[in-house]
Design a protein around this motif. Sequence first.
Motif, PDB file in Angstrom:
ATOM      1  N   LEU A 167     -40.522  26.825  -1.875  1.00  0.00           N
ATOM      2  CA  LEU A 167     -40.112  28.171  -2.256  1.00  0.00           C
ATOM      3  C   LEU A 167     -41.263  29.019  -2.791  1.00  0.00           C
ATOM      4  CD1 LEU A 167     -36.687  27.395  -3.988  1.00  0.00           C
ATOM      5  CD2 LEU A 167     -37.101  28.184  -1.641  1.00  0.00           C
ATOM      6  N   ASN A 168     -42.426  28.387  -2.949  1.00  0.00           N
ATOM      7  CA  ASN A 168     -43.610  29.085  -3.470  1.00  0.00           C
ATOM      8  C   ASN A 168     -43.315  29.728  -4.826  1.00  0.00           C
ATOM      9  OD1 ASN A 168     -46.294  29.871  -3.420  1.00  0.00           O
ATOM     10  ND2 ASN A 168     -45.817  31.834  -2.443  1.00  0.00           N
ATOM     11  N   ILE A 169     -42.778  28.890  -5.747  1.00  0.00           N
ATOM     12  CA  ILE A 169     -42.464  29.341  -7.093  1.00  0.00           C
ATOM     13  C   ILE A 169     -43.093  28.395  -8.107  1.00  0.00           C
ATOM     14  CG2 ILE A 169     -40.308  30.482  -6.445  1.00  0.00           C
ATOM     15  CD1 ILE A 169     -38.796  28.005  -7.464  1.00  0.00           C
ATOM     16  N   THR A 170     -42.997  28.734  -9.374  1.00  0.00           N
ATOM     17  CA  THR A 170     -43.515  27.877 -10.444  1.00  0.00           C
ATOM     18  C   THR A 170     -42.400  26.981 -10.976  1.00  0.00           C
ATOM     19  OG1 THR A 170     -42.977  29.485 -12.156  1.00  0.00           O
ATOM     20  CG2 THR A 170     -45.179  29.654 -11.124  1.00  0.00           C
ATOM     21  N   ASN A 171     -42.783  25.962 -11.719  1.00  0.00           N
ATOM     22  CA  ASN A 171     -41.790  25.079 -12.331  1.00  0.00           C
ATOM     23  C   ASN A 171     -40.872  25.850 -13.299  1.00  0.00           C
ATOM     24  OD1 ASN A 171     -40.628  22.449 -12.653  1.00  0.00           O
ATOM     25  ND2 ASN A 171     -41.617  22.348 -14.654  1.00  0.00           N
ATOM     26  N   PRO A 172     -41.415  26.750 -14.142  1.00  0.00           N
ATOM     27  CA  PRO A 172     -40.515  27.536 -14.995  1.00  0.00           C
ATOM     28  C   PRO A 172     -39.547  28.414 -14.193  1.00  0.00           C
ATOM     29  CG  PRO A 172     -42.741  27.618 -15.869  1.00  0.00           C
ATOM     30  CD  PRO A 172     -42.818  26.951 -14.520  1.00  0.00           C
ATOM     31  N   ALA A 173     -39.998  28.943 -13.056  1.00  0.00           N
ATOM     32  CA  ALA A 173     -39.114  29.757 -12.211  1.00  0.00           C
ATOM     33  C   ALA A 173     -37.987  28.893 -11.644  1.00  0.00           C
ATOM     34  CB  ALA A 173     -39.898  30.430 -11.091  1.00  0.00           C
ATOM     35  N   LEU A 174     -38.299  27.672 -11.267  1.00  0.00           N
ATOM     36  CA  LEU A 174     -37.280  26.751 -10.773  1.00  0.00           C
ATOM     37  C   LEU A 174     -36.261  26.469 -11.873  1.00  0.00           C
ATOM     38  CD1 LEU A 174     -36.149  24.794  -8.614  1.00  0.00           C
ATOM     39  CD2 LEU A 174     -37.678  23.068  -9.551  1.00  0.00           C
ATOM     40  N   SER A 175     -36.747  26.195 -13.066  1.00  0.00           N
ATOM     41  CA  SER A 175     -35.848  25.931 -14.191  1.00  0.00           C
ATOM     42  C   SER A 175     -34.952  27.128 -14.490  1.00  0.00           C
ATOM     43  CB  SER A 175     -36.654  25.564 -15.439  1.00  0.00           C
ATOM     44  OG  SER A 175     -37.333  24.345 -15.237  1.00  0.00           O
ATOM     45  N   ARG A 176     -35.512  28.321 -14.452  1.00  0.00           N
ATOM     46  CA  ARG A 176     -34.713  29.537 -14.685  1.00  0.00           C
ATOM     47  C   ARG A 176     -33.631  29.698 -13.616  1.00  0.00           C
ATOM     48  NH1 ARG A 176     -39.746  31.576 -16.082  1.00  0.00           N
ATOM     49  NH2 ARG A 176     -40.028  32.546 -14.038  1.00  0.00           N
ATOM     50  N   SER A 177     -33.992  29.441 -12.360  1.00  0.00           N
ATOM     51  CA  SER A 177     -33.015  29.570 -11.268  1.00  0.00           C
ATOM     52  C   SER A 177     -31.904  28.534 -11.399  1.00  0.00           C
ATOM     53  CB  SER A 177     -33.699  29.439  -9.911  1.00  0.00           C
ATOM     54  OG  SER A 177     -34.412  30.601  -9.607  1.00  0.00           O
ATOM     55  N   LEU A 178     -32.259  27.309 -11.755  1.00  0.00           N
ATOM     56  CA  LEU A 178     -31.238  26.286 -11.962  1.00  0.00           C
ATOM     57  C   LEU A 178     -30.298  26.704 -13.088  1.00  0.00           C
ATOM     58  CD1 LEU A 178     -33.422  23.065 -11.640  1.00  0.00           C
ATOM     59  CD2 LEU A 178     -31.587  23.765 -10.084  1.00  0.00           C
ATOM     60  N   LYS A 179     -30.852  27.232 -14.164  1.00  0.00           N
ATOM     61  CA  LYS A 179     -30.034  27.696 -15.292  1.00  0.00           C
ATOM     62  C   LYS A 179     -29.091  28.817 -14.847  1.00  0.00           C
ATOM     63  CE  LYS A 179     -30.302  29.600 -19.933  1.00  0.00           C
ATOM     64  NZ  LYS A 179     -31.155  30.158 -20.965  1.00  0.00           N
ATOM     65  N   LYS A 180     -29.608  29.752 -14.074  1.00  0.00           N
ATOM     66  CA  LYS A 180     -28.796  30.875 -13.595  1.00  0.00           C
ATOM     67  C   LYS A 180     -27.664  30.382 -12.687  1.00  0.00           C
ATOM     68  CE  LYS A 180     -27.978  35.266 -12.780  1.00  0.00           C
ATOM     69  NZ  LYS A 180     -27.656  36.261 -13.755  1.00  0.00           N
ATOM     70  N   LEU A 181     -27.974  29.453 -11.776  1.00  0.00           N
ATOM     71  CA  LEU A 181     -26.948  28.903 -10.885  1.00  0.00           C
ATOM     72  C   LEU A 181     -25.865  28.179 -11.677  1.00  0.00           C
ATOM     73  CD1 LEU A 181     -29.181  27.605  -7.943  1.00  0.00           C
ATOM     74  CD2 LEU A 181     -27.750  29.668  -7.970  1.00  0.00           C
ATOM     75  N   LYS A 182     -26.262  27.510 -12.756  1.00  0.00           N
ATOM     76  CA  LYS A 182     -25.282  26.850 -13.621  1.00  0.00           C
ATOM     77  C   LYS A 182     -24.421  27.877 -14.340  1.00  0.00           C
ATOM     78  CE  LYS A 182     -26.663  23.505 -16.230  1.00  0.00           C
ATOM     79  NZ  LYS A 182     -27.446  22.588 -17.077  1.00  0.00           N
ATOM     80  N   GLU A 183     -25.037  28.933 -14.847  1.00  0.00           N
ATOM     81  CA  GLU A 183     -24.289  29.983 -15.539  1.00  0.00           C
ATOM     82  C   GLU A 183     -23.260  30.631 -14.614  1.00  0.00           C
ATOM     83  OE1 GLU A 183     -27.351  32.607 -16.941  1.00  0.00           O
ATOM     84  OE2 GLU A 183     -27.863  31.296 -18.631  1.00  0.00           O
ATOM     85  N   LEU A 184     -23.593  30.733 -13.348  1.00  0.00           N
ATOM     86  CA  LEU A 184     -22.686  31.317 -12.359  1.00  0.00           C
ATOM     87  C   LEU A 184     -21.659  30.302 -11.843  1.00  0.00           C
ATOM     88  CD1 LEU A 184     -25.310  33.394 -10.341  1.00  0.00           C
ATOM     89  CD2 LEU A 184     -23.543  34.291 -11.880  1.00  0.00           C
ATOM     90  N   THR A 185     -21.712  29.091 -12.360  1.00  0.00           N
ATOM     91  CA  THR A 185     -20.860  27.955 -11.969  1.00  0.00           C
ATOM     92  C   THR A 185     -20.984  27.604 -10.487  1.00  0.00           C
ATOM     93  OG1 THR A 185     -18.799  29.212 -11.594  1.00  0.00           O
ATOM     94  CG2 THR A 185     -19.201  28.401 -13.845  1.00  0.00           C
ATOM     95  N   LEU A 186     -22.149  27.867  -9.925  1.00  0.00           N
ATOM     96  CA  LEU A 186     -22.401  27.480  -8.537  1.00  0.00           C
ATOM     97  C   LEU A 186     -22.849  26.024  -8.462  1.00  0.00           C
ATOM     98  CD1 LEU A 186     -24.167  30.727  -7.309  1.00  0.00           C
ATOM     99  CD2 LEU A 186     -21.776  30.049  -6.999  1.00  0.00           C
ATOM    100  N   ILE A 187     -23.436  25.538  -9.571  1.00  0.00           N
ATOM    101  CA  ILE A 187     -23.816  24.134  -9.686  1.00  0.00           C
ATOM    102  C   ILE A 187     -23.467  23.670 -11.094  1.00  0.00           C
ATOM    103  CG2 ILE A 187     -25.686  24.273  -7.981  1.00  0.00           C
ATOM    104  CD1 ILE A 187     -27.678  24.233 -10.348  1.00  0.00           C
ATOM    105  N   THR A 188     -23.377  22.351 -11.254  1.00  0.00           N
ATOM    106  CA  THR A 188     -23.232  21.743 -12.571  1.00  0.00           C
ATOM    107  C   THR A 188     -24.259  20.626 -12.674  1.00  0.00           C
ATOM    108  OG1 THR A 188     -21.564  20.190 -11.742  1.00  0.00           O
ATOM    109  CG2 THR A 188     -20.754  22.219 -12.758  1.00  0.00           C
ATOM    110  N   GLY A 189     -24.455  20.121 -13.886  1.00  0.00           N
ATOM    111  CA  GLY A 189     -25.383  19.024 -14.087  1.00  0.00           C
ATOM    112  C   GLY A 189     -26.611  19.480 -14.840  1.00  0.00           C
ATOM    113  N   ASN A 190     -27.560  18.567 -14.958  1.00  0.00           N
ATOM    114  CA  ASN A 190     -28.826  18.893 -15.601  1.00  0.00           C
ATOM    115  C   ASN A 190     -29.856  17.825 -15.280  1.00  0.00           C
ATOM    116  OD1 ASN A 190     -28.322  16.726 -17.360  1.00  0.00           O
ATOM    117  ND2 ASN A 190     -27.274  18.050 -18.799  1.00  0.00           N
ATOM    118  N   LYS A 191     -31.028  18.053 -15.804  1.00  0.00           N
ATOM    119  CA  LYS A 191     -32.165  17.150 -15.564  1.00  0.00           C
ATOM    120  C   LYS A 191     -32.347  16.937 -14.066  1.00  0.00           C
ATOM    121  CE  LYS A 191     -32.881  16.399 -19.963  1.00  0.00           C
ATOM    122  NZ  LYS A 191     -34.027  16.866 -20.638  1.00  0.00           N
TER     123      LYS A 191
END
Length: 97
Positions: free
Chosen positions: A35-59
């Motif tokens: 995706l040509n992104i940084t690790n913090p950007a990946l973490s932010r996107s995962l957090k956003k997807l979780k907030e939108l209930t599109l995904i669940t889980g962590n780590k």
Amino acid sequence: LTDIQLLAVLCERAEYNTGVVQLPTKVREDVIKQLNITNPALSRSLKKLKELTLITGNKGEFTINPKIFWKGSSDVRNQLIKEGKLTLSFDFEFEED
């Protein structure tokens, strides 16, 4: 755009009949490169997807909401939902013009 791209990558990597996506360090690195992104950007996107209930889980393990994406048998999905092993949830936000 990154959130949508990440969701597409997670869908590609989802396990058949579970919707589980494993994201150990090596896979995270591959996704970051893809995706040509940084690790913090990946973490932010995962957090956003979780907030939108599109995904669940962590780590290192996430599950894609089976209501928006399912790779596998619909019979298996329905049975897992009946057994309470998969839950469906949505949050909607409406913006007024």
